[in-house]
Design a protein around this motif. Structure first.
Motif, mmCIF file in Angstrom:
data_model
loop_
_atom_site.group_PDB
_atom_site.id
_atom_site.type_symbol
_atom_site.label_atom_id
_atom_site.label_comp_id
_atom_site.label_asym_id
_atom_site.label_seq_id
_atom_site.Cartn_x
_atom_site.Cartn_y
_atom_site.Cartn_z
ATOM 1 N N GLN A 191 -83.183 -43.094 -6.087
ATOM 2 C CA GLN A 191 -81.756 -42.778 -6.023
ATOM 3 C C GLN A 191 -81.543 -41.383 -5.454
ATOM 4 O O GLN A 191 -80.640 -41.151 -4.638
ATOM 5 N N GLU A 192 -82.380 -40.443 -5.881
ATOM 6 C CA GLU A 192 -82.283 -39.078 -5.368
ATOM 7 C C GLU A 192 -82.568 -39.039 -3.870
ATOM 8 O O GLU A 192 -81.905 -38.312 -3.111
ATOM 9 N N GLN A 193 -83.556 -39.840 -3.442
ATOM 10 C CA GLN A 193 -83.892 -39.878 -2.022
ATOM 11 C C GLN A 193 -82.747 -40.488 -1.218
ATOM 12 O O GLN A 193 -82.434 -40.021 -0.123
ATOM 13 N N LYS A 194 -82.125 -41.514 -1.755
ATOM 14 C CA LYS A 194 -80.977 -42.130 -1.085
ATOM 15 C C LYS A 194 -79.843 -41.129 -0.921
ATOM 16 O O LYS A 194 -79.247 -40.996 0.154
ATOM 17 N N GLN A 195 -79.545 -40.402 -1.981
ATOM 18 C CA GLN A 195 -78.469 -39.419 -1.923
ATOM 19 C C GLN A 195 -78.789 -38.312 -0.933
ATOM 20 O O GLN A 195 -77.904 -37.839 -0.194
ATOM 21 N N ALA A 196 -80.056 -37.899 -0.898
ATOM 22 C CA ALA A 196 -80.461 -36.844 0.036
ATOM 23 C C ALA A 196 -80.295 -37.301 1.484
ATOM 24 O O ALA A 196 -79.828 -36.542 2.344
ATOM 25 N N MET A 197 -80.663 -38.564 1.764
ATOM 26 C CA MET A 197 -80.537 -39.071 3.120
ATOM 27 C C MET A 197 -79.083 -39.341 3.497
ATOM 28 O O MET A 197 -78.696 -39.194 4.655
ATOM 29 N N GLU A 198 -78.269 -39.745 2.538
ATOM 30 C CA GLU A 198 -76.840 -39.906 2.802
ATOM 31 C C GLU A 198 -76.225 -38.577 3.222
ATOM 32 O O GLU A 198 -75.416 -38.510 4.155
ATOM 33 N N VAL A 254 -77.161 -45.798 5.379
ATOM 34 C CA VAL A 254 -78.157 -45.662 4.319
ATOM 35 C C VAL A 254 -77.740 -46.565 3.171
ATOM 36 O O VAL A 254 -76.674 -46.381 2.584
ATOM 37 N N THR A 255 -78.567 -47.568 2.849
ATOM 38 C CA THR A 255 -78.204 -48.540 1.831
ATOM 39 C C THR A 255 -79.398 -48.864 0.931
ATOM 40 O O THR A 255 -80.536 -48.554 1.257
ATOM 41 N N GLN A 256 -79.096 -49.514 -0.192
ATOM 42 C CA GLN A 256 -80.120 -50.071 -1.085
ATOM 43 C C GLN A 256 -80.156 -51.574 -0.839
ATOM 44 O O GLN A 256 -79.134 -52.253 -0.909
ATOM 45 N N THR A 257 -81.324 -52.122 -0.540
ATOM 46 C CA THR A 257 -81.440 -53.546 -0.265
ATOM 47 C C THR A 257 -81.495 -54.337 -1.571
ATOM 48 O O THR A 257 -81.688 -53.777 -2.650
ATOM 49 N N ALA A 258 -81.380 -55.662 -1.443
ATOM 50 C CA ALA A 258 -81.395 -56.527 -2.618
ATOM 51 C C ALA A 258 -82.715 -56.473 -3.368
ATOM 52 O O ALA A 258 -82.768 -56.717 -4.572
ATOM 53 N N ASP A 259 -83.805 -56.149 -2.650
ATOM 54 C CA ASP A 259 -85.105 -56.078 -3.314
ATOM 55 C C ASP A 259 -85.540 -54.634 -3.580
ATOM 56 O O ASP A 259 -86.722 -54.322 -3.656
ATOM 57 N N ASN A 260 -84.538 -53.746 -3.718
ATOM 58 C CA ASN A 260 -84.773 -52.364 -4.165
ATOM 59 C C ASN A 260 -85.559 -51.514 -3.170
ATOM 60 O O ASN A 260 -86.411 -50.718 -3.558
ATOM 61 N N GLN A 261 -85.255 -51.670 -1.907
ATOM 62 C CA GLN A 261 -85.772 -50.749 -0.910
ATOM 63 C C GLN A 261 -84.629 -49.899 -0.380
ATOM 64 O O GLN A 261 -83.472 -50.319 -0.367
ATOM 65 N N LEU A 262 -84.962 -48.685 0.028
ATOM 66 C CA LEU A 262 -84.004 -47.821 0.694
ATOM 67 C C LEU A 262 -84.055 -48.141 2.180
ATOM 68 O O LEU A 262 -85.137 -48.158 2.779
ATOM 69 N N LYS A 263 -82.908 -48.424 2.784
ATOM 70 C CA LYS A 263 -82.868 -48.818 4.187
ATOM 71 C C LYS A 263 -82.037 -47.830 4.997
ATOM 72 O O LYS A 263 -80.912 -47.498 4.630
ATOM 73 N N LEU A 264 -82.621 -47.356 6.091
ATOM 74 C CA LEU A 264 -81.904 -46.541 7.063
ATOM 75 C C LEU A 264 -81.803 -47.342 8.349
ATOM 76 O O LEU A 264 -82.824 -47.757 8.903
ATOM 77 N N GLU A 265 -80.591 -47.574 8.802
ATOM 78 C CA GLU A 265 -80.380 -48.295 10.059
ATOM 79 C C GLU A 265 -79.920 -47.295 11.104
ATOM 80 O O GLU A 265 -78.861 -46.693 10.980
ATOM 81 N N ILE A 266 -80.742 -47.133 12.149
ATOM 82 C CA ILE A 266 -80.509 -46.112 13.157
ATOM 83 C C ILE A 266 -79.983 -46.772 14.427
ATOM 84 O O ILE A 266 -80.710 -47.513 15.092
ATOM 85 N N PRO A 267 -78.721 -46.537 14.798
ATOM 86 C CA PRO A 267 -78.175 -47.186 15.994
ATOM 87 C C PRO A 267 -78.743 -46.584 17.274
ATOM 88 O O PRO A 267 -79.320 -45.492 17.286
ATOM 89 N N SER A 268 -78.549 -47.286 18.386
ATOM 90 C CA SER A 268 -79.169 -46.902 19.654
ATOM 91 C C SER A 268 -78.623 -45.596 20.205
ATOM 92 O O SER A 268 -79.337 -44.880 20.919
ATOM 93 N N ASP A 269 -77.361 -45.271 19.905
ATOM 94 C CA ASP A 269 -76.813 -44.038 20.468
ATOM 95 C C ASP A 269 -77.407 -42.797 19.815
ATOM 96 O O ASP A 269 -77.165 -41.674 20.260
ATOM 97 N N ILE A 270 -78.195 -42.985 18.752
ATOM 98 C CA ILE A 270 -78.897 -41.879 18.107
ATOM 99 C C ILE A 270 -80.385 -41.931 18.413
ATOM 100 O O ILE A 270 -81.005 -40.909 18.698
#
Length: 224
Positions: A80-87, A97-113
């Motif tokens: 949770q702390e890592q999620k907040q830090a990345m947010e 930055v989201t929490q997946t259904a199976d309790n992974q932290l997910k970062l989705e990076i779009p192409s313009d970045i």
């Protein structure tokens, strides 16, 4: 084969069912559910990607290791702390930055970045995000990382499949150069096989050119 899948899924459901036991803590419930979901997902992925070497290279290894060890994913206070830090680190950048259904932290990076069209070298505006992410990973050494590259449907699989893998590998190499152990990071590429938008429009194709980063903290192994 169908009977085999049925057996695996039945076991997964049974394991997940343990999460309803009254005497279990929230952590134990999450662990049991994660193990069940992981087993079922592993069975399905193993079945549908059996002939696809690119998909097996990263995803299969990560999922196979989890199933072999009987490990579920734990959403702990550290996660949770890592999620907040990345947010906070990615606020206003367009990174989801989201929490997946199976309790992974997910970062989705779009192409313009992340990457220019047809390329896999790290863009200047992607680097600061990865710098902060690397610092977060160094502070949370128990986590593992899976990086998945994607492309739009422009071009053939012969171009898109290695391009998606190379994008994931470039991200891994950047993190490793900043002190994150490379053996914590798995990479894979899905080419154009997992679109999140319609490839008929430029806007849709831009959304499909992306990198997804998953961070997981394996649940503690339970003694028999």
């Amino acid at each position: 084969m169908k009977k085999c899948y049925a057996c695996i899924i039945s076991v997964a459901v049974a394991v997940a069912g343990l999460s309803g036991c009254a005497n279990m803590s929230e952590t134990q419930k999450g662990t049991a559910t994660g193990a069940g979901v992981g087993a079922a997902a592993g069975a399905v992925i193993g079945g549908v990607s059996g002939g696809n070497r690119t998909a097996r290279a990263g995803t299969g290894a990560v999922v196979g290791a989890a199933i072999g060890a009987g490990v579920g994913y734990l959403w702990s206070q550290r996660m949770q702390e890592q999620k907040q830090a990345m947010e906070q680190a990615t606020k206003g950048t367009g990174v989801a930055v989201t929490q997946t259904a199976d309790n992974q932290l997910k970062l989705e990076i779009p192409s313009d970045i992340s990457f220019d069209t047809g390329r896999y070298d790290i863009r200047p505006n992607f680097a600061p995000i990865l710098d902060r992410f690397a610092a977060s990973l160094r502070d949370h050494s128990a986590t593992t990382v899976s990086i998945v590259g994607h492309t739009d449907s422009t071009g053939s699989d012969a171009i898109n499949n290695p391009l998606s893998v190379n994008r994931a590998a470039s991200t891994r190499d950047y993190l490793a150069a900043r002190g994150v152990a490379a053996n914590r990071i798995g990479v894979s590429g899905q080419g154009s096989r997992q679109p999140v938008a319609d490839n008929a429009s430029e806007m849709g194709r831009a959304k499909n050119r992306r990198v997804e980063i998953f961070v997981a903290e394996p649940a503690p192994a339970t003694k028999p």
